[in-house]
Design an enzyme around this catalytic site. Structure first.
Site, PDB file in Angstrom:
ATOM      1  N   HIS A  37     -32.326 -15.311   2.319  1.00 54.28           N
ATOM      2  CA  HIS A  37     -33.227 -15.004   1.658  1.00 54.28           C
ATOM      3  C   HIS A  37     -34.005 -16.480   1.506  1.00 54.28           C
ATOM      4  CE1 HIS A  37     -31.106 -16.271  -2.120  1.00 54.28           C
ATOM      5  NE2 HIS A  37     -32.309 -16.737  -2.468  1.00 54.28           N
ATOM      6  N   ASP A  88     -26.556 -11.934   2.975  1.00 52.07           N
ATOM      7  CA  ASP A  88     -27.500 -13.050   2.628  1.00 52.07           C
ATOM      8  C   ASP A  88     -26.776 -14.262   3.017  1.00 52.07           C
ATOM      9  OD1 ASP A  88     -29.592 -14.174   1.621  1.00 52.07           O
ATOM     10  OD2 ASP A  88     -29.101 -14.028  -0.394  1.00 52.07           O
ATOM     11  N   SER A 190     -29.838 -21.575  -4.781  1.00 51.14           N
ATOM     12  CA  SER A 190     -29.594 -20.499  -3.689  1.00 51.14           C
ATOM     13  C   SER A 190     -29.285 -21.046  -2.478  1.00 51.14           C
ATOM     14  CB  SER A 190     -30.856 -19.572  -3.600  1.00 51.14           C
ATOM     15  OG  SER A 190     -30.829 -18.560  -4.288  1.00 51.14           O
TER      16      SER A 190
HETATM   17  C1  4AZ Z   1     -31.776 -17.606  -7.633  1.00 50.16           C
HETATM   18  O1  4AZ Z   1     -32.751 -16.834  -7.988  1.00 50.16           O
HETATM   19  C2  4AZ Z   1     -30.389 -17.497  -8.547  1.00 50.16           C
HETATM   20  N1  4AZ Z   1     -27.066 -16.595 -11.730  1.00 50.16           N
HETATM   21  C3  4AZ Z   1     -29.215 -17.858  -8.039  1.00 50.16           C
HETATM   22  C4  4AZ Z   1     -27.952 -17.550  -8.355  1.00 50.16           C
HETATM   23  C5  4AZ Z   1     -28.088 -16.748  -9.676  1.00 50.16           C
HETATM   24  C6  4AZ Z   1     -29.196 -16.269 -10.065  1.00 50.16           C
HETATM   25  C7  4AZ Z   1     -30.340 -16.614  -9.417  1.00 50.16           C
HETATM   26  C8  4AZ Z   1     -26.865 -16.465 -10.225  1.00 50.16           C
HETATM   27  O2  4AZ Z   1     -31.604 -18.520  -6.837  1.00 50.16           O
END
Ligand code: 4AZ
Length: 250
Positions: A37, A88, A190
């Protein structure tokens, strides 16, 4: 990661390439993993490679002494699905790495999990660590790399919490976090690393080198009780990763 590729003779007498080992600790790795993503658009197209850089070698993201590598190829998982968040994961093949940074804070590669390790870290007490420059509890991105330790979360329990709000934790993902919340990855983390250090030694009181268990994928909020962080399961993608890496580096 830096794979060492070897030729073996298969049962039909044909020479085939295999990944002999993942050279953990290589200071100039050319294979990176991230979240699909992070490198795909809603339309399904892959992010423009131009201008995409991999920066490493410093825990301070604003520091001057960093290693900057250009990306040569982006390989999102062919079965990534942005509705279910299945698979992902994406591979980045980097162009030749630059010379090491003078202060010695060079990037190091991390090993892929071996299928035989999986049972030990997919158990509810197993410790994982996740780190990134993502949002902290003050609501802002962090200038410094923030590590946190989170336990593996029972898959059925994690699925149950999310299904309560109509979200599904896909079989290609798993969760880590405390039932009471409080410690988690968040927006901006992420694509980053979740790792586990197996215990070793006669009394299991020593920690072996880390293995890459997950890729930060999603979650509802951050650190909320019950809503653990969701990670792409790297062990299940090992065959796909090896196959793509052999195609790209040969
Ligand atoms: C994000 O949006 C994201 N709490 C990454 C990890 C988590 C939530 C959102 C986990 O990048």
């Amino acid at each position: 990661m830096s794979p060492v590729i070897d030729k073996i003779t298969d049962t039909s007498g044909k020479k085939v390439d295999v990944v002999k080992s993942w050279d953990a600790g290589d200071p100039r790795p050319r294979v990176m993993l991230t979240a699909a993503h992070c490198v795909t658009q809603k339309s399904g197209s892959v992010t423009e490679i131009a201008g995409l850089e991999v920066v490493s070698g410093n825990t301070n993201i604003a520091a001057v002494g960093k290693v900057v590598q250009q990306v040569e190829k982006i390989i999102p998982h062919p079965d990534y699905d942005d509705d279910t968040m299945a698979n992902d994961i994406a591979i980045l093949i980097l162009s030749e790495a630059p010379n090491p940074v003078p202060d010695g804070a060079n990037p190091r590669s991390i090993a892929l999990p071996h299928p035989a390790d999986v049972a030990s870290y997919k158990s509810v007490t197993a410790a994982h660590s996740v780190m990134g420059w993502g949002t902290t509890e003050n609501g802002f991105l962090s200038q410094f790399l923030m590590p946190v330790r989170v336990p593996y979360s029972d898959q059925a329990a994690c699925k149950a919490t999310y299904s309560g709000i109509g979200w599904d934790v896909h079989a290609t993902s798993f969760c880590t976090g405390f039932v009471s919340g409080g410690f988690d990855s968040c927006q901006g983390d992420s694509g980053g690393v979740l790792f586990h250090r197996p215990t070793t030694g006669a009394n299991s009181n020593q920690l072996a080198a880390p293995v890459l268990t997950g890729i930060v994928s999603w979650g509802r909020g951050c650190g909320l009780p019950g809503f653990a962080g969701v990670y792409a399961d790297v062990a299940g993608q090992r065959a796909w990763i090896e196959n793509e890496v052999i195609k790209s580096l040969n």
